[in-house]
Scaffold this motif. Structure first.
Motif, short mmCIF file in Angstrom:
data_model
loop_
_atom_site.label_atom_id
_atom_site.label_comp_id
_atom_site.label_asym_id
_atom_site.label_seq_id
_atom_site.Cartn_x
_atom_site.Cartn_y
_atom_site.Cartn_z
N GLU A 193 8.90 29.50 21.41
CA GLU A 193 9.71 30.07 22.49
C GLU A 193 10.61 31.14 21.86
O GLU A 193 11.69 30.83 21.35
CB GLU A 193 10.54 29.00 23.18
N ILE A 194 10.15 32.38 21.89
CA ILE A 194 10.85 33.47 21.21
C ILE A 194 11.42 34.42 22.25
O ILE A 194 10.68 34.98 23.07
CB ILE A 194 9.90 34.25 20.26
N ALA A 195 12.73 34.60 22.23
CA ALA A 195 13.38 35.50 23.19
C ALA A 195 13.12 36.95 22.81
O ALA A 195 13.00 37.28 21.62
CB ALA A 195 14.89 35.23 23.21
N PRO A 196 13.03 37.86 23.78
CA PRO A 196 12.80 39.27 23.46
C PRO A 196 14.08 39.96 22.98
O PRO A 196 15.20 39.49 23.24
CB PRO A 196 12.35 39.85 24.81
N GLY A 197 13.90 41.06 22.25
CA GLY A 197 15.02 41.91 21.85
C GLY A 197 15.90 41.37 20.74
O GLY A 197 17.02 41.84 20.55
N ALA B 287 4.47 16.91 17.86
CA ALA B 287 4.87 18.13 18.56
C ALA B 287 5.92 18.86 17.73
O ALA B 287 6.92 18.26 17.31
CB ALA B 287 5.44 17.78 19.94
N ILE B 288 5.68 20.15 17.48
CA ILE B 288 6.59 20.99 16.71
C ILE B 288 6.92 22.22 17.56
O ILE B 288 6.03 22.87 18.10
CB ILE B 288 5.96 21.43 15.38
N THR B 289 8.22 22.52 17.70
CA THR B 289 8.66 23.65 18.52
C THR B 289 9.43 24.65 17.66
O THR B 289 10.37 24.27 16.95
CB THR B 289 9.55 23.18 19.68
N PHE B 290 9.01 25.89 17.76
CA PHE B 290 9.65 27.00 17.04
C PHE B 290 10.36 27.86 18.09
O PHE B 290 9.71 28.45 18.95
CB PHE B 290 8.57 27.80 16.30
N ARG B 291 11.71 27.88 18.05
CA ARG B 291 12.47 28.55 19.10
C ARG B 291 13.45 29.55 18.46
O ARG B 291 14.09 29.25 17.45
CB ARG B 291 13.23 27.52 19.93
N ALA B 292 13.60 30.74 19.09
CA ALA B 292 14.56 31.76 18.63
C ALA B 292 15.21 32.40 19.85
O ALA B 292 14.51 32.86 20.76
CB ALA B 292 13.87 32.82 17.79
N GLN B 293 16.55 32.41 19.87
CA GLN B 293 17.27 32.99 20.99
C GLN B 293 18.67 33.41 20.53
O GLN B 293 19.13 32.98 19.46
CB GLN B 293 17.39 31.97 22.14
N GLN B 294 19.31 34.26 21.34
CA GLN B 294 20.66 34.70 21.01
C GLN B 294 21.66 33.93 21.84
O GLN B 294 21.51 33.79 23.06
CB GLN B 294 20.82 36.21 21.25
N GLN B 295 22.71 33.43 21.15
CA GLN B 295 23.78 32.71 21.82
C GLN B 295 25.11 33.34 21.40
O GLN B 295 25.60 33.09 20.30
CB GLN B 295 23.75 31.23 21.46
N GLU C 185 20.21 32.10 17.08
CA GLU C 185 19.92 30.72 16.67
C GLU C 185 18.41 30.51 16.66
O GLU C 185 17.72 30.76 17.64
CB GLU C 185 20.59 29.74 17.62
N ILE C 186 17.92 30.04 15.51
CA ILE C 186 16.50 29.73 15.33
C ILE C 186 16.40 28.24 15.01
O ILE C 186 17.08 27.76 14.10
CB ILE C 186 15.88 30.57 14.19
N THR C 187 15.57 27.54 15.74
CA THR C 187 15.38 26.11 15.49
C THR C 187 13.90 25.81 15.31
O THR C 187 13.04 26.38 15.98
CB THR C 187 15.94 25.26 16.64
N ILE C 188 13.62 24.92 14.38
CA ILE C 188 12.27 24.39 14.17
C ILE C 188 12.41 22.87 14.31
O ILE C 188 12.95 22.20 13.43
CB ILE C 188 11.73 24.77 12.78
N SER C 189 11.99 22.37 15.43
CA SER C 189 12.18 20.95 15.72
C SER C 189 10.84 20.23 15.77
O SER C 189 9.82 20.81 16.16
CB SER C 189 12.92 20.79 17.07
N ASP C 190 10.85 18.97 15.38
CA ASP C 190 9.63 18.16 15.39
C ASP C 190 9.95 16.75 15.85
O ASP C 190 11.11 16.36 15.96
CB ASP C 190 8.98 18.16 14.00
N ARG C 191 8.90 16.00 16.11
CA ARG C 191 9.04 14.61 16.51
C ARG C 191 8.46 13.70 15.42
O ARG C 191 7.91 12.64 15.70
CB ARG C 191 8.30 14.36 17.82
N GLY C 192 8.63 14.14 14.16
CA GLY C 192 8.12 13.37 13.03
C GLY C 192 9.07 12.28 12.59
O GLY C 192 9.97 11.86 13.34
N PRO C 193 8.92 11.81 11.34
CA PRO C 193 9.73 10.69 10.85
C PRO C 193 11.20 11.06 10.64
O PRO C 193 12.05 10.16 10.61
CB PRO C 193 9.05 10.31 9.53
N GLY C 194 11.51 12.34 10.47
CA GLY C 194 12.89 12.76 10.28
C GLY C 194 13.45 12.43 8.91
O GLY C 194 12.74 11.95 8.01
N ILE C 195 14.75 12.67 8.74
CA ILE C 195 15.45 12.39 7.48
C ILE C 195 16.72 11.62 7.81
O ILE C 195 17.44 11.99 8.75
CB ILE C 195 15.82 13.70 6.75
N PRO C 196 17.03 10.54 7.10
CA PRO C 196 18.27 9.81 7.36
C PRO C 196 19.49 10.74 7.25
O PRO C 196 19.51 11.67 6.45
CB PRO C 196 18.29 8.73 6.26
#
Length: 445
Positions: free
Chosen positions: A329-333, A363-371, A376-387
């Motif tokens: 999900e990449i925002a334009p501009g 599921a892995i989501t690559f998102r970039a947007q302006q706030q 802000e760029i996030t790479i989120s997953d539903r894997g095992p994670g990290i404590p």
């Protein structure tokens, strides 16, 4: 520091010299003001006396035009009661008549003053007069008492001398205080510098809270010292990590070369292990270069939207081969000033980190947007994670939380180094379940 050295440093301080210069300029301005006031009062006195003196001169010149012929009229005028004073001079400069002992001078206004050595009648301090050249030679002086004006000017001079004498003294005293205060702060910086040189990198220069130029400079110096401390500590950590992490692969490579048969397969294995070590060194050098900040000189305006879309297209195929669900999900501009190659490497490391540590079907989501003022760029997953207790440590060099997974342990270190190079930040957050790598970079506008 001896008193003599301290005094010498004090008078050489720029703040002391500037304060003294300001005091001297103020004093010169006061003297100029006094001179203007003095001249103004003298001019006013001449203007007030001019009608009386010119009238008396006209009355005398109406009776005679030569010096010899004017002796009688001048003598009678001098003996008459009044406040005017006369002096008649022959062509050779001798005084022929009058009630004021004088010497001839050039035609025009004259000021006779007792403090200048002129002989004046008792009780008089100053006489202002007009000297006129006669047609057949000689001159005629007619003057009036100006003692009141002289007293006024003396009083003005006394007031100016008193006020600005005090001001000059206070100015010099304040200059010394300012210089002493500045010297103390400079010495504090010097002491801190010597302590840092001696090895205590945690030392910082004291802020006085005045928000002046020295506080601004001190804050910048402290920021620089914090950066230097971080770089030195990181260098020490990297050095220790190199000594620890490279010892094993180098030892294995040495033992392998000693025991392996001299055939093509053994040579290929040795080459592969050597390549692994070289990649490790290359990653370490890249992180060192980024943390040193030397690449800022080649920053340009980067089209971040195009960069992210290109990476998303590439890793959609990679994720599909691994059996994972990759969405973008990449925002334009989106754009920022930076190094395109390093930004790409930062994002590649983050995406590959998620792909490498998540099982098939994740599921892995690559998102970039302006706030606001941030991208802000996030790479989120539903894997095992990290404590939570290990998330900050994961950014350290050579940290491998999953030793069974191939890698050097430098991927997230490079991610944070590149983010900081671009004055941003990198953090690992809980995705409940899974993990979020959040990158925040400042927008250029």
């Amino acid at each position: 520091m001896s008193r003599r050295i301290k005094r010498a440093r004090l008078v050489r301080m720029a703040s002391f010299r500037l304060a003294v210069l300001g005091t001297l300029l103020s004093t010169l301005a006061a003297m100029l003001a006094f001179a203007l006031i003095y001249n103004a009062t003298a001019s006013a006195a001449r203007h007030n006396l001019a009608p009386t003196l010119t009238q008396a001169r006209a009355a005398l010149l109406a009776q005679a035009a030569s010096a010899d012929a004017l002796q009688g009229p001048v003598t009678r005028a001098a003996q008459a009661p009044g406040t005017l004073f006369y002096a008649l001079f022959a062509p050779d400069g001798r005084e022929l008549a009058g009630n004021l002992p004088l010497r001839a001078a050039a035609p025009g206004w004259r000021v006779l003053n007792r403090w200048a050595g002129d002989q004046l009648p008792d009780g008089m301090q100053e006489i202002i007069g007009l000297e006129t050249a006669l047609a057949q030679g000689g001159s005629l002086f007619i003057g009036a008492d100006a003692s009141t004006l002289a007293a006024l000017n003396r009083r003005i001079a006394y007031i100016f001398a008193s006020v600005f004498g005090i001001a000059l003294g206070l100015g010099l005293l304040i200059s010394l205080v300012i210089a002493l205060f500045s010297l103390q702060r400079v010495q504090a910086i010097s002491r801190t510098s010597r302590e840092i040189i001696a090895g205590d990198l945690s030392r910082r220069v004291k802020l006085y809270g005045h928000d002046d130029e020295l506080d601004v400079l001190t804050a910048e110096v402290n920021t620089m010292l914090a950066t230097v401390e971080g770089l030195v500590l990181n260098a020490r950590h990297v050095t220790n990590a190199i000594a620890h992490d490279l010892r094993s692969p180098l030892a294995r490579l040495r033992n392998f070369l000693k025991t392996a048969p001299p055939d093509a397969a053994a040579l290929a294995e040795a080459t592969a292990r050597t390549e692994e070590i070289l990649k490790l060194f290359a990653a370490m050098l890249q992180i060192a270069e980024v943390e040193a900040g030397a690449v800022r000189g080649r920053f340009t305006l980067v089209d971040l939207t195009a960069l992210c879309l290109g990476l998303a297209e590439t890793y959609e195929n990679v994720a599909e081969d691994l059996g994972q669900d990759f969405q973008a999900e990449i925002a334009p501009g989106l754009a920022l000033r930076g190094d395109a190659k390093l930004l790409a490497q930062m994002l590649v490391n983050g995406i590959e980190n998620a792909l490498r540590h998540c099982p098939p079907g994740t599921a892995i989501t690559f998102r970039a947007q302006q706030q606001g003022s941030w991208i802000e760029i996030t790479i989120s997953d539903r894997g095992p994670g990290i404590p939570a207790a290990l998330r900050e440590a994961a950014f350290g060099p050579f940290v491998r939380l999953a030793p069974q997974t191939p890698g050097t342990g430098l991927g997230l270190s490079l991610v944070r180094a590149v983010a900081r190079l671009h004055e941003g930040e990198a953090a690992l957050l809980d995705h409940e379940p899974g993990l979020i790598l959040r990158l925040r970079l400042p927008a250029p506008f």
